[in-house]
Design an enzyme around this catalytic site. Structure first.
Site, mmCIF file in Angstrom:
data_model
loop_
_atom_site.group_PDB
_atom_site.id
_atom_site.type_symbol
_atom_site.label_atom_id
_atom_site.label_comp_id
_atom_site.label_asym_id
_atom_site.label_seq_id
_atom_site.Cartn_x
_atom_site.Cartn_y
_atom_site.Cartn_z
ATOM 1 N N PHE A 80 0.826 -1.217 0.000
ATOM 2 C CA PHE A 80 0.000 0.000 0.000
ATOM 3 C C PHE A 80 0.855 1.260 0.000
ATOM 4 O O PHE A 80 0.351 2.341 -0.299
ATOM 5 C CB PHE A 80 -0.852 0.073 1.279
ATOM 6 C CG PHE A 80 -1.891 -0.997 1.441
ATOM 7 C CD1 PHE A 80 -3.101 -0.912 0.766
ATOM 8 C CD2 PHE A 80 -1.687 -2.066 2.300
ATOM 9 C CE1 PHE A 80 -4.085 -1.882 0.942
ATOM 10 C CE2 PHE A 80 -2.661 -3.038 2.481
ATOM 11 C CZ PHE A 80 -3.863 -2.940 1.798
ATOM 12 N N SER A 124 -4.632 1.925 -9.268
ATOM 13 C CA SER A 124 -5.673 2.944 -9.247
ATOM 14 C C SER A 124 -6.335 3.045 -10.609
ATOM 15 O O SER A 124 -5.691 2.819 -11.649
ATOM 16 C CB SER A 124 -5.009 4.286 -8.918
ATOM 17 O OG SER A 124 -5.866 5.351 -9.228
ATOM 18 N N TYR A 149 1.110 11.177 -10.373
ATOM 19 C CA TYR A 149 0.604 10.121 -9.486
ATOM 20 C C TYR A 149 0.135 8.918 -10.314
ATOM 21 O O TYR A 149 0.534 7.776 -10.068
ATOM 22 C CB TYR A 149 -0.545 10.652 -8.623
ATOM 23 C CG TYR A 149 -1.316 9.549 -7.946
ATOM 24 C CD1 TYR A 149 -0.793 8.888 -6.849
ATOM 25 C CD2 TYR A 149 -2.560 9.130 -8.443
ATOM 26 C CE1 TYR A 149 -1.479 7.839 -6.256
ATOM 27 C CE2 TYR A 149 -3.251 8.086 -7.860
ATOM 28 C CZ TYR A 149 -2.711 7.438 -6.770
ATOM 29 O OH TYR A 149 -3.384 6.391 -6.202
ATOM 30 N N LYS A 153 1.641 4.835 -10.827
ATOM 31 C CA LYS A 153 0.881 3.586 -10.715
ATOM 32 C C LYS A 153 1.015 2.761 -11.998
ATOM 33 O O LYS A 153 1.199 1.539 -11.954
ATOM 34 C CB LYS A 153 -0.590 3.886 -10.416
ATOM 35 C CG LYS A 153 -0.835 4.516 -9.045
ATOM 36 C CD LYS A 153 -0.490 3.562 -7.915
ATOM 37 C CE LYS A 153 -0.741 4.153 -6.539
ATOM 38 N NZ LYS A 153 -0.272 3.280 -5.441
#
Ligand code: UDP
Length: 336
Positions: A80, A124, A149, A153
């Protein structure tokens, strides 16, 4: 299984820790507490009825991850850890690449060194190049995305795929989260954003609590049922159950699945659900669109249903009720 949760003191990790323990797994948390609280782990321990060991440190520190794996006889890692604020990633791209890519690589290397083959990664829905309705996993993913961001991912997804090609013993699940919301039904753990929340649900909760003056609705001229942006809000406990299902179904190779409900909620839907829960109108105004926002982003969750034998069971109203319970009981989050 003995499972290491990097970033396990955060919002999704702390809820997943509880659900893993409820399913008979053993959990160890590694977290640098840069955007999380030790108190979350204490409360998760209390709720789960066991003492969850917490190692304080950086998942980008390969030696530390390796030591933690060895010390606790870890058999699987749910990764995570990482920075997660879209807007901040535009201002601090290098930090996002260093922290997110660095921690994923260090964790995978430490696992390989210690013969750990099971890996679940928090990806995501932002990896999809074209947001839209009922997105399937086959929709194009790339690095042509609106912010760093999302790019971190997408890059980590590629790293996991390459690691799997090189090491066929790797058993990985890549979970593409839609919009995680809600809190544990006890009101004891929940989302504790630092400063002004960027996300809709914690912002509305703070408006309801009187901490923020009013909600600013970013545009009401989208092509949606009421003109405001539509997202797939998934209760954090449904999301947590998705991690447990993914962990228990791991097999060699990489399984990539959406974790969403398949249903869309607009900004007004969220606002009205909150108003129904608190029993009064909440101050709001419509302002300009937020740059980079899509009109609609919802999941096609069919693959997760089929491969993980997992389904969401909680509604948007449940998420709002649980968020409000958490907010009311913890007006300053874990600080008191
Ligand atoms: N939103 C809004 N006001 C806010 C925060 C968000 O109107 O203060 C809207 C935003 O434009 C989007 C939806 O709420 O349509 C969800 O935004 P959030 O930032 O929570 O998630 P994301 O856009 O990353 O999916």
């Amino acid at each position: 299984m003995r499972v290491l949760l990097t970033g396990g003191a955060g919002f999704i990790g702390s809820h997943t820790a509880i659900v893993l323990i409820e399913h008979g797994h053993h959990v160890v948390v590694l977290d640098d507490l840069s955007n999380a609280s030790e108190e979350a782990v204490r409360r998760a321990s209390r709720l789960a009825g066991v003492d969850i060991p917490l190692a304080v440190g950086d998942a980008g520190d390969r030696e530390l991850v390796g030591r933690t794996i060895a010390e606790h006889g870890i058999e699987a890692v749910i990764h995570f850890a990482g920075r997660k604020a879209v807007g901040e990633s535009v201002a601090k791209p290098l930090e996002y690449y260093r922290v997110n890519l660095g921690s994923a690589i260090a964790t995978l290397e430490a696992m390989a060194e210690h013969g750990v083959t099971r890996f679940v990664f928090s990806s995501s829905a932002t990896v999809y190049e074209q947001p839209g309705e009922l997105l399937a996993e086959s929709a194009p993913v790339g690095i042509d995305l609106p912010n760093p961001y999302g790019r971190t991912k997408a890059m980590i997804e590629a790293i996991v795929a390459d690691a799997s090609t090189a090491d066929p013993s790797l058993q990985a699940a890549v979970l593409r989260y839609f919009n995680p919301v809600g809190a544990h039904a006890s009101g004891e753990i929940g989302e504790d954003p630092k400063g002004i929340p960027n996300n809709l649900m914690p912002f509305v909760a703070q408006v309801a609590a009187g901490v923020r003056e009013r909600l600013r609705i970013f545009g009401d001229d989208y092509n949606t049922h009421d003109g405001t942006g539509v997202r797939d809000y998934i209760h954090v406990l449904d999301l947590a159950e998705g991690h447990v299902a993914a962990l228990e179904k791991l097999e060699p190779g990489v399984l990539t699945v959406n974790l969403g409900t398949g249903a869309g909620g607009s900004v007004f839907d969220v606002l009205h659900a909150f108003e129904a829960t608190v029993g009064r109108e909440l101050p709001h105004e419509v302002v300009a669109r937020r740059p980079g926002d899509a009109a609609v982003s919802t999941a096609n969750p069919a693959l997760a249903h089929e491969r993980l034998d997992w389904r969401t069971t909680r509604t948007l109203a449940d998420a709002v009720r649980d968020t409000w319970r958490w907010q009311e009981r913890n007006p300053r989050g874990y600080a008191g």
